[in-house]
Write a protein that holds these residues in place. Structure first.
Motif, mmCIF file in Angstrom:
data_model
loop_
_atom_site.group_PDB
_atom_site.id
_atom_site.type_symbol
_atom_site.label_atom_id
_atom_site.label_comp_id
_atom_site.label_asym_id
_atom_site.label_seq_id
_atom_site.Cartn_x
_atom_site.Cartn_y
_atom_site.Cartn_z
ATOM 1 N N ASP A 259 0.818 -1.216 0.000
ATOM 2 C CA ASP A 259 0.000 0.000 0.000
ATOM 3 C C ASP A 259 0.852 1.267 0.000
ATOM 4 N N SER A 260 2.010 1.215 0.656
ATOM 5 C CA SER A 260 2.871 2.403 0.719
ATOM 6 C C SER A 260 3.565 2.685 -0.617
ATOM 7 N N GLN A 261 3.746 1.672 -1.459
ATOM 8 C CA GLN A 261 4.397 1.851 -2.758
ATOM 9 C C GLN A 261 3.419 2.194 -3.874
#
Length: 112
Positions: free
Chosen positions: A67-69
């Motif tokens: 999700d962070s990428q």
């Protein structure tokens, strides 16, 4: 986790691959595809006869990211694949419930 599917022009593959590598994304799947969008193909001339090419050559890139990428990956693909002309492609994003690495049995984000 998110799955990013991008339909791009074939000659943009190297630029997209390098852009994703720069932000730390290691793996991707690339499929050859044919299709059309709003432009509905194009007309070409061959030996004096005009004919319509309905399905244009494209590449489909699939990448699963944490999700962070997700946002940096979409931005990198958009920037690298853009030519400013019709037919640049599309990016689709969907949720991934789980991922499992077959060799080790790892699951979740450690598997990607």
């Amino acid at each position: 986790m998110k799955k990013i599917e991008a339909i791009i022009k074939p000659f943009k593959l190297d630029e997209v691959k390098e852009a994703l590598q720069e932000i730390g994304i290691q793996g991707m799947t690339v499929l050859e595809a044919k299709g059309f969008g709003r432009q509905r193909g194009h007309t070409e001339l061959y030996r004096g006869a005009e004919y319509t090419v309905d399905f244009l050559p494209k590449l489909k890139i699939e990448v699963v990211v944490s999700d962070s990428q997700y946002e940096p990956a979409v931005a990198a693909i958009s920037k690298a694949a853009q030519t400013g002309k019709i037919g640049d492609g599309k990016i689709f994003v969907s949720e991934i419930a789980d991922a499992i690495r077959i060799r080790t049995g790892e699951s979740g984000e450690t598997a990607i």
